[in-house]
Design a protein around this motif. Structure first.
Motif, mmCIF file in Angstrom:
data_model
loop_
_atom_site.group_PDB
_atom_site.id
_atom_site.type_symbol
_atom_site.label_atom_id
_atom_site.label_comp_id
_atom_site.label_asym_id
_atom_site.label_seq_id
_atom_site.Cartn_x
_atom_site.Cartn_y
_atom_site.Cartn_z
ATOM 1 N N ASP A 39 0.803 -1.221 0.000
ATOM 2 C CA ASP A 39 0.000 0.000 0.000
ATOM 3 C C ASP A 39 0.841 1.279 0.000
ATOM 4 O OD1 ASP A 39 -2.664 -1.401 2.052
ATOM 5 O OD2 ASP A 39 -2.424 -1.349 -0.112
ATOM 6 N N LEU A 40 1.804 1.338 -0.904
ATOM 7 C CA LEU A 40 2.537 2.589 -1.118
ATOM 8 C C LEU A 40 1.596 3.521 -1.881
ATOM 9 C CD1 LEU A 40 5.282 4.132 -0.962
ATOM 10 C CD2 LEU A 40 5.720 3.250 -3.271
ATOM 11 N N ALA A 41 1.089 4.525 -1.180
ATOM 12 C CA ALA A 41 0.072 5.407 -1.765
ATOM 13 C C ALA A 41 0.720 6.452 -2.656
ATOM 14 C CB ALA A 41 -0.737 6.079 -0.655
ATOM 15 N N ALA A 42 0.309 6.471 -3.937
ATOM 16 C CA ALA A 42 0.866 7.418 -4.906
ATOM 17 C C ALA A 42 -0.256 7.915 -5.817
ATOM 18 C CB ALA A 42 1.968 6.745 -5.715
ATOM 19 N N PRO A 43 -1.188 8.688 -5.261
ATOM 20 C CA PRO A 43 -2.367 9.086 -6.035
ATOM 21 C C PRO A 43 -2.032 9.950 -7.240
ATOM 22 C CG PRO A 43 -2.240 10.306 -3.967
ATOM 23 C CD PRO A 43 -1.187 9.239 -3.902
ATOM 24 N N ASN A 44 -2.806 9.745 -8.283
ATOM 25 C CA ASN A 44 -2.623 10.509 -9.513
ATOM 26 C C ASN A 44 -3.190 11.917 -9.354
ATOM 27 O OD1 ASN A 44 -1.873 11.026 -12.119
ATOM 28 N ND2 ASN A 44 -3.359 9.687 -13.085
ATOM 29 N N ASP A 45 -2.905 12.764 -10.345
ATOM 30 C CA ASP A 45 -3.520 14.093 -10.368
ATOM 31 C C ASP A 45 -5.039 13.962 -10.416
ATOM 32 O OD1 ASP A 45 -0.952 15.183 -10.515
ATOM 33 O OD2 ASP A 45 -0.986 15.265 -12.711
ATOM 34 N N VAL A 46 -5.722 14.965 -9.892
ATOM 35 C CA VAL A 46 -7.180 15.016 -10.017
ATOM 36 C C VAL A 46 -7.501 15.613 -11.382
ATOM 37 C CG1 VAL A 46 -9.319 15.939 -9.067
ATOM 38 C CG2 VAL A 46 -7.445 15.288 -7.525
ATOM 39 N N ILE A 47 -8.185 14.841 -12.202
ATOM 40 C CA ILE A 47 -8.449 15.233 -13.589
ATOM 41 C C ILE A 47 -9.943 15.272 -13.859
ATOM 42 C CG2 ILE A 47 -8.052 14.592 -16.008
ATOM 43 C CD1 ILE A 47 -5.526 13.159 -15.104
ATOM 44 N N ASP A 48 -10.369 16.301 -14.559
ATOM 45 C CA ASP A 48 -11.756 16.388 -15.015
ATOM 46 C C ASP A 48 -11.948 15.360 -16.129
ATOM 47 O OD1 ASP A 48 -14.143 17.100 -16.461
ATOM 48 O OD2 ASP A 48 -14.060 19.085 -15.570
ATOM 49 N N ARG A 49 -12.783 14.352 -15.876
ATOM 50 C CA ARG A 49 -12.953 13.271 -16.843
ATOM 51 C C ARG A 49 -13.614 13.734 -18.133
ATOM 52 N NH1 ARG A 49 -11.989 8.206 -14.768
ATOM 53 N NH2 ARG A 49 -11.728 8.085 -12.501
ATOM 54 N N GLN A 50 -14.323 14.823 -18.081
ATOM 55 C CA GLN A 50 -15.002 15.318 -19.275
ATOM 56 C C GLN A 50 -14.054 16.082 -20.192
ATOM 57 O OE1 GLN A 50 -18.180 14.476 -19.939
ATOM 58 N NE2 GLN A 50 -18.234 13.344 -17.997
ATOM 59 N N THR A 51 -13.198 16.893 -19.600
ATOM 60 C CA THR A 51 -12.334 17.768 -20.404
ATOM 61 C C THR A 51 -10.861 17.337 -20.407
ATOM 62 O OG1 THR A 51 -11.873 19.258 -18.548
ATOM 63 C CG2 THR A 51 -13.865 19.697 -19.854
ATOM 64 N N GLY A 52 -10.477 16.483 -19.440
ATOM 65 C CA GLY A 52 -9.080 16.101 -19.329
ATOM 66 C C GLY A 52 -8.216 17.140 -18.636
ATOM 67 N N THR A 53 -8.841 18.190 -18.129
ATOM 68 C CA THR A 53 -8.104 19.254 -17.441
ATOM 69 C C THR A 53 -7.638 18.789 -16.062
ATOM 70 O OG1 THR A 53 -9.456 20.921 -18.562
ATOM 71 C CG2 THR A 53 -8.236 21.640 -16.613
ATOM 72 N N ILE A 54 -6.393 19.102 -15.738
ATOM 73 C CA ILE A 54 -5.875 18.768 -14.411
ATOM 74 C C ILE A 54 -6.403 19.780 -13.402
ATOM 75 C CG2 ILE A 54 -3.809 18.534 -12.979
ATOM 76 C CD1 ILE A 54 -2.311 17.604 -15.446
ATOM 77 N N LEU A 55 -7.184 19.289 -12.453
ATOM 78 C CA LEU A 55 -7.762 20.156 -11.434
ATOM 79 C C LEU A 55 -6.839 20.304 -10.226
ATOM 80 C CD1 LEU A 55 -11.424 18.760 -11.498
ATOM 81 C CD2 LEU A 55 -10.483 20.709 -12.772
ATOM 82 N N PHE A 81 6.658 7.134 -8.024
ATOM 83 C CA PHE A 81 5.335 6.648 -8.395
ATOM 84 C C PHE A 81 4.319 7.783 -8.390
ATOM 85 C CE2 PHE A 81 7.714 3.247 -6.455
ATOM 86 C CZ PHE A 81 7.338 2.082 -7.102
ATOM 87 N N LYS A 82 3.437 7.787 -9.374
ATOM 88 C CA LYS A 82 2.252 8.644 -9.353
ATOM 89 C C LYS A 82 1.232 8.050 -10.316
ATOM 90 C CE LYS A 82 2.006 12.946 -11.079
ATOM 91 N NZ LYS A 82 2.021 14.445 -11.151
ATOM 92 N N GLY A 83 0.063 7.689 -9.767
ATOM 93 C CA GLY A 83 -0.903 7.004 -10.607
ATOM 94 C C GLY A 83 -0.287 5.727 -11.149
ATOM 95 N N THR A 84 -0.443 5.486 -12.437
ATOM 96 C CA THR A 84 0.156 4.295 -13.049
ATOM 97 C C THR A 84 1.571 4.558 -13.571
ATOM 98 O OG1 THR A 84 -0.881 4.877 -15.156
ATOM 99 C CG2 THR A 84 -2.089 3.349 -13.735
ATOM 100 N N THR A 85 2.065 5.767 -13.386
ATOM 101 C CA THR A 85 3.392 6.131 -13.899
ATOM 102 C C THR A 85 4.478 5.801 -12.884
ATOM 103 O OG1 THR A 85 2.470 7.929 -15.245
ATOM 104 C CG2 THR A 85 4.824 8.020 -14.759
#
Length: 202
Positions: A39-55, A81-85
């Motif tokens: 459980d190494l937590a590495a959350p991805n950016d918060v992204i608007d799923r409609q526009t792809g904009t990084i919130l 690590f960040k998200g799947t990257t």
């Protein structure tokens, strides 16, 4: 009778001391053990799923295989690590290769392994479903580690490591129990073996 006991003890002690002093005796080679990171937590950016904009842009999480610890960016980290990257520390000459095989049966770095480091245009550990360490299921919206994909890493200290990602979800749940809307993702569970003597054997 007492004299016999003393003689045997002295003889045994002498043999033990001689054995300890004999530098020609081969030293036992201890098998390398896998380290489990959960459980190494590495959350991805918060992204608007409609526009792809990084919130909200979130930082990478830096990890040292040598220390088996999360570290800061200023330290000698190996993977970030960040998200799947997953990035490698190009500034410290960390490189990686992806090979196919059974983790426990990879006893040395294969001659066919092609190590690379990150560049401005390409990552040593590719992203995208099927390209690197994971598959993406668009119907279920889930991330699954590809069976038999092993990541080899040459660390910042120049040692070789093999690594297998076991889960992308918190608690390492069975995939049948993963709800992409409620199960926390980007919580890496992985195992790795590191060879501290600089050789390519595991």
């Amino acid at each position: 009778m007492k004299t016999t006991i003393k003689t045997l003890f002295a003889l045994t002690l002498g043999m033990a001391l001689f054995s300890c002093d004999n530098s020609d005796d081969p030293q036992p080679v201890l098998p390398l053990e896998a380290t489990l990171v959960e459980d190494l937590a590495a959350p991805n950016d918060v992204i608007d799923r409609q526009t792809g904009t990084i919130l909200e842009e979130r930082p990478f999480v830096y990890f040292s295989l040598e220390q088996n610890a999360q570290v800061s960016e200023a330290e000698d980290w190996d993977l970030a690590f960040k998200g799947t990257t997953i990035r490698v520390n190009a500034a410290k000459n960390v490189s990686a290769a992806i090979v196919t095989g059974i983790f426990d049966q990879i006893n040395e770095v294969p001659a066919s392994a092609s190590f690379a480091t990150d560049t401005d245009s390409e990552l040593a550990i590719p992203t995208g479903g099927g390209n690197g360490w994971y598959n993406y299921n668009p119907q279920a919206n889930t991330i699954t580690p590809i069976p038999g994909r092993v990541i080899l890493v040459k660390t910042s200290a120049g040692n070789y490591s093999k690594m297998e990602i076991l889960s992308y979800y918190k608690g390492n749940p069975p995939m049948a129990e993963v709800d992409p809307f409620t199960t926390p993702s980007a919580h890496y569970t992985f195992r790795y073996v590191i060879q501290p003597n600089g050789t390519q054997n595991f």
